[in-house]
Design an enzyme around this catalytic site. Sequence first.
Site, PDB file in Angstrom:
ATOM      1  N   ASP A  64       0.807  -1.226   0.000  1.00 29.38           N
ATOM      2  CA  ASP A  64       0.000   0.000   0.000  1.00 29.38           C
ATOM      3  C   ASP A  64       0.838   1.273   0.000  1.00 29.38           C
ATOM      4  O   ASP A  64       0.361   2.335  -0.368  1.00 29.38           O
ATOM      5  CB  ASP A  64      -0.928   0.016   1.236  1.00 29.38           C
ATOM      6  CG  ASP A  64      -0.163  -0.162   2.561  1.00 29.38           C
ATOM      7  OD1 ASP A  64       1.066  -0.368   2.517  1.00 29.38           O
ATOM      8  OD2 ASP A  64      -0.792  -0.098   3.628  1.00 29.38           O
ATOM      9  N   HIS A  65       2.107   1.185   0.394  1.00 33.89           N
ATOM     10  CA  HIS A  65       2.916   2.402   0.554  1.00 33.89           C
ATOM     11  C   HIS A  65       3.665   2.781  -0.732  1.00 33.89           C
ATOM     12  O   HIS A  65       3.557   3.897  -1.203  1.00 33.89           O
ATOM     13  CB  HIS A  65       3.962   2.203   1.655  1.00 33.89           C
ATOM     14  CG  HIS A  65       3.457   2.427   3.046  1.00 33.89           C
ATOM     15  ND1 HIS A  65       2.486   1.651   3.611  1.00 33.89           N
ATOM     16  CD2 HIS A  65       3.804   3.336   3.987  1.00 33.89           C
ATOM     17  CE1 HIS A  65       2.257   2.085   4.850  1.00 33.89           C
ATOM     18  NE2 HIS A  65       3.045   3.107   5.098  1.00 33.89           N
ATOM     19  N   ASP A 119       3.985  -0.880  11.477  1.00 31.82           N
ATOM     20  CA  ASP A 119       3.566   0.456  11.081  1.00 31.82           C
ATOM     21  C   ASP A 119       2.991   1.135  12.314  1.00 31.82           C
ATOM     22  O   ASP A 119       2.226   0.520  13.069  1.00 31.82           O
ATOM     23  CB  ASP A 119       2.504   0.381   9.974  1.00 31.82           C
ATOM     24  CG  ASP A 119       2.268   1.756   9.370  1.00 31.82           C
ATOM     25  OD1 ASP A 119       2.794   2.027   8.272  1.00 31.82           O
ATOM     26  OD2 ASP A 119       1.573   2.573  10.009  1.00 31.82           O
ATOM     27  N   ARG A 379      -0.221  13.207   9.856  1.00 30.13           N
ATOM     28  CA  ARG A 379       1.115  13.765  10.133  1.00 30.13           C
ATOM     29  C   ARG A 379       1.389  14.955   9.231  1.00 30.13           C
ATOM     30  O   ARG A 379       1.117  14.888   8.033  1.00 30.13           O
ATOM     31  CB  ARG A 379       2.193  12.703   9.899  1.00 30.13           C
ATOM     32  CG  ARG A 379       2.145  11.668  10.966  1.00 30.13           C
ATOM     33  CD  ARG A 379       3.294  10.681  10.917  1.00 30.13           C
ATOM     34  NE  ARG A 379       3.177   9.875  12.115  1.00 30.13           N
ATOM     35  CZ  ARG A 379       3.485   8.594  12.211  1.00 30.13           C
ATOM     36  NH1 ARG A 379       3.975   7.953  11.164  1.00 30.13           N
ATOM     37  NH2 ARG A 379       3.329   7.957  13.344  1.00 30.13           N
ATOM     38  N   SER A 543       6.919   7.519  12.741  1.00 31.04           N
ATOM     39  CA  SER A 543       6.848   6.216  12.080  1.00 31.04           C
ATOM     40  C   SER A 543       7.617   5.125  12.812  1.00 31.04           C
ATOM     41  O   SER A 543       8.549   5.390  13.573  1.00 31.04           O
ATOM     42  CB  SER A 543       7.419   6.385  10.679  1.00 31.04           C
ATOM     43  OG  SER A 543       8.118   5.259  10.261  1.00 31.04           O
ATOM     44  N   ARG A 545       9.419   3.030  11.192  1.00 30.80           N
ATOM     45  CA  ARG A 545      10.440   2.538  10.254  1.00 30.80           C
ATOM     46  C   ARG A 545      11.753   2.218  10.963  1.00 30.80           C
ATOM     47  O   ARG A 545      12.427   3.095  11.508  1.00 30.80           O
ATOM     48  CB  ARG A 545      10.641   3.534   9.102  1.00 30.80           C
ATOM     49  CG  ARG A 545      11.134   4.901   9.491  1.00 30.80           C
ATOM     50  CD  ARG A 545      11.064   5.889   8.334  1.00 30.80           C
ATOM     51  NE  ARG A 545       9.680   6.217   8.030  1.00 30.80           N
ATOM     52  CZ  ARG A 545       9.263   7.378   7.529  1.00 30.80           C
ATOM     53  NH1 ARG A 545      10.116   8.321   7.219  1.00 30.80           N
ATOM     54  NH2 ARG A 545       7.994   7.595   7.294  1.00 30.80           N
TER      55      ARG A 545
HETATM   56  C1  MIC Z   1       4.157   6.689   8.160  1.00 31.94           C
HETATM   57  O1  MIC Z   1       2.983   7.020   8.224  1.00 31.94           O
HETATM   58  O2  MIC Z   1       5.096   7.417   8.504  1.00 31.94           O
HETATM   59  C2  MIC Z   1       4.482   5.296   7.635  1.00 31.94           C
HETATM   60  C3  MIC Z   1       5.137   5.460   6.314  1.00 31.94           C
HETATM   61  O3  MIC Z   1       3.302   4.572   7.452  1.00 31.94           O
HETATM   62  C4  MIC Z   1       5.380   4.596   8.655  1.00 31.94           C
HETATM   63  C5  MIC Z   1       5.931   3.318   8.214  1.00 31.94           C
HETATM   64  C6  MIC Z   1       7.105   3.431   7.288  1.00 31.94           C
HETATM   65  O4  MIC Z   1       7.930   4.331   7.434  1.00 31.94           O
HETATM   66  O5  MIC Z   1       7.188   2.591   6.385  1.00 31.94           O
HETATM   67  C7  MIC Z   1       4.718   4.365  10.021  1.00 31.94           C
HETATM   68  O6  MIC Z   1       3.792   5.049  10.359  1.00 31.94           O
HETATM   69  O7  MIC Z   1       5.182   3.509  10.787  1.00 31.94           O
HETATM   70 FE1  SF4 Z   2       0.071   5.105   4.957  1.00 28.09          FE
HETATM   71 FE2  SF4 Z   2       1.374   5.829   7.166  1.00 28.09          FE
HETATM   72 FE3  SF4 Z   2      -0.042   7.597   5.766  1.00 28.09          FE
HETATM   73 FE4  SF4 Z   2      -1.293   5.734   7.090  1.00 28.09          FE
HETATM   74  S1  SF4 Z   2      -0.055   7.353   7.943  1.00 28.09           S
HETATM   75  S2  SF4 Z   2      -1.746   6.370   5.011  1.00 28.09           S
HETATM   76  S3  SF4 Z   2       0.068   3.994   6.877  1.00 28.09           S
HETATM   77  S4  SF4 Z   2       1.789   6.524   5.078  1.00 28.09           S
END
Ligand code: MIC
Ligand code: SF4
Length: 653
Positions: A64-65, A119, A379, A543, A545
């Site tokens: 999905d990312h 995540d 975010r 995140s 990550r």
């Molecule tokens: C995000 O919203 O920052 C992400 C991308 O979903 C991350 C995960 C990632 O960095 O792959 C998260 O929320 O953990």
């Molecule tokens: Fe995707 Fe993270 Fe954004 Fe949610 S917050 S839509 S999981 S990138």
Amino acid sequence: MKRTLTYKILKSHLVGGVLAPGKEIAIRIDQTLTQDATGTTAFLLYESMGAGAVKTDLSVSYIDHSMSQFGPENHNDHLYLQTVSGKCGVCHSSPGNGICHQVHLERFGKPGATLLGSDSHTPTGGGIGMLAIGAGGLDVAVAMAAGPFYLTCPEVVGIKLTGKLNDWMAAKDVILKLLSILTTKGNVGWIAEYFGDGTGTLTVPQRATITNMGAELGVTTSIFPSDKETKKFLKAQGRADDYKPLTADDGAEYDRVIEINLSELEPLAACPSSPDNIKPISELAGEKISQVLIGSCTNSSYTDLMMVAKTLKGKKIDKMVEFGIAPGSKQVLTMLAKNGALAELISAGARILESGCGPCIGQGFSPADGAISLRTFNRNFAGRTGTKGDLVYLVSPETAVASVLTGKITDPRTIGIDYPKVEMPKKFLIDDSMVEKPLSTGDAEKVEVLRGPTIVVPEAAPKLKENLFGKVTLKCGDKITTDHIMPAGVFLKLRSNVPQYAKVVFNCFDEEGEPTFADRALELKKKDIASVIVASESYGQGSSREHAALCPMYLGVRAVIAKSIERIHKANLINFCIVPIEFADPADYDKINQDDEIVIDNLIEAVKNSDQITIEDKAGSFKFIGKLNLSSRDREILLAGGKLSYTLKQSNG
Ligand code: MIC
Ligand code: SF4
């Protein structure tokens, strides 16, 4: 004793430790989820453990990312994840099926179960009464192999909801209100549990918006009771059998209670560039905007998008605003397409994006310089959109749709339109054809795992040395997010290639014409000098990550000294053998500077036995104490050289 819902679920899953706040406990994990941006590393590490088929009740791998597919990297990752899932007994959700959290809520989550996801927005599952926690990929890999999940037994903050949302008021305003009270700092080790009469007035998608964005508080997770709304939702998803009623005992004692009267809320926004920079829309109204985006795992449900479509029916958006909508799942998109709402959205002027994370993770729709972008996302960290100096306001879909009509930040209660109430469907459209279910053992064995050339197995972490000699490669301030440490957006495609991805660690601090952070750190690594990061409060927000630990580890970072470190990031640092140290006296932060050469003697001994460690300037100008706030297991992991070595050591006896 009258128990909170949180403690009831923890108790039923407890496999180690005692339920006393602040103590380390171990819980059994029923379900896991991974997504493609964290999933490749999680599965590569899972394979390194040689664990075979997953041992959970259910594990789902979502794509999905990373779906922009410029160059072969993303598709290589997708094929790897699809085939490794087939091999390991994991469900595979194809690109286009939707955002992991939205789909998991719709199709898989179960009240009372535990879910661990790679995540940070995994707590979305709290909307149906799951105990759903975000973690690094390696922790999820261990859970897939039946390893328990270790966490600090939380304190529970009870969020008492009273009253009922007025027209045009949204779940987003509830969580923004809570962010204005609790902020994004200082909530590590807490779980937010919702109770009170107001909870029953909120639908499951509304609850999921609140638990999703609870991640921004920095709490371990958030949870709602499972009640007749949960039953209605699960029944409409054809999953009535998954329902079970769950609430806290009457009179359960919370460690702290915050009351929010839903009837008294007003529309709010999180202003640039932090989810806790909250202002009422009434203060911002009239500000010209250039972009409105509706979607992300926070606000892309069927009911959200139907409200938007009904408001826009027969109208046109303001000509100076670009407008994108990313429906949260194939289910949502198909239902909008079938009932004509999609046509209303397109005709009003919306650009329809595929069901995925898209602009939320900086994949497209970077705003123009100086342009205000209104987003229903969770975010708004500086630069996350891909534009330096971006101006992102996080708002409800209600505020977003009102504003896209006027071209200005607008209080939806002032647009003179009756609030279009959207009923929860009695039956959602169910089509799981984009989910591949686990194969039989015989068929799984025959699957050939496809490993494109852009997928590189991460290096093992180096062992700790008795005496650490290092240089402060970066001194940074408060609220450094994992987006600062490890940018996503256009670099997301490098997630499966640590040596390449590591080149952009902390690139937001790089100055033109000067050596980058990565160059400086690698130069030191060649000379066997450790890099040390110094930070202020709430280091590693955001995140999950693990690349924000894995890539610095690759560059030679061996310690982080900060005033405080956020939960998931701290675990990731330990997993990749970077020692997290907290200033015993926060004032010492002012003594240490970038480029200082420092010595930490007796590191191994301190990690083994002590709660503190001495940090000295090589030139002798300062000496101060750092706290080692570590559980005995954290210590063992660090001493083993990281979690992979620790896990292998444990399984080999
Ligand atoms: C995000 O919203 O920052 C992400 C991308 O979903 C991350 C995960 C990632 O960095 O792959 C998260 O929320 O953990
Ligand atoms: Fe995707 Fe993270 Fe954004 Fe949610 S917050 S839509 S999981 S990138």
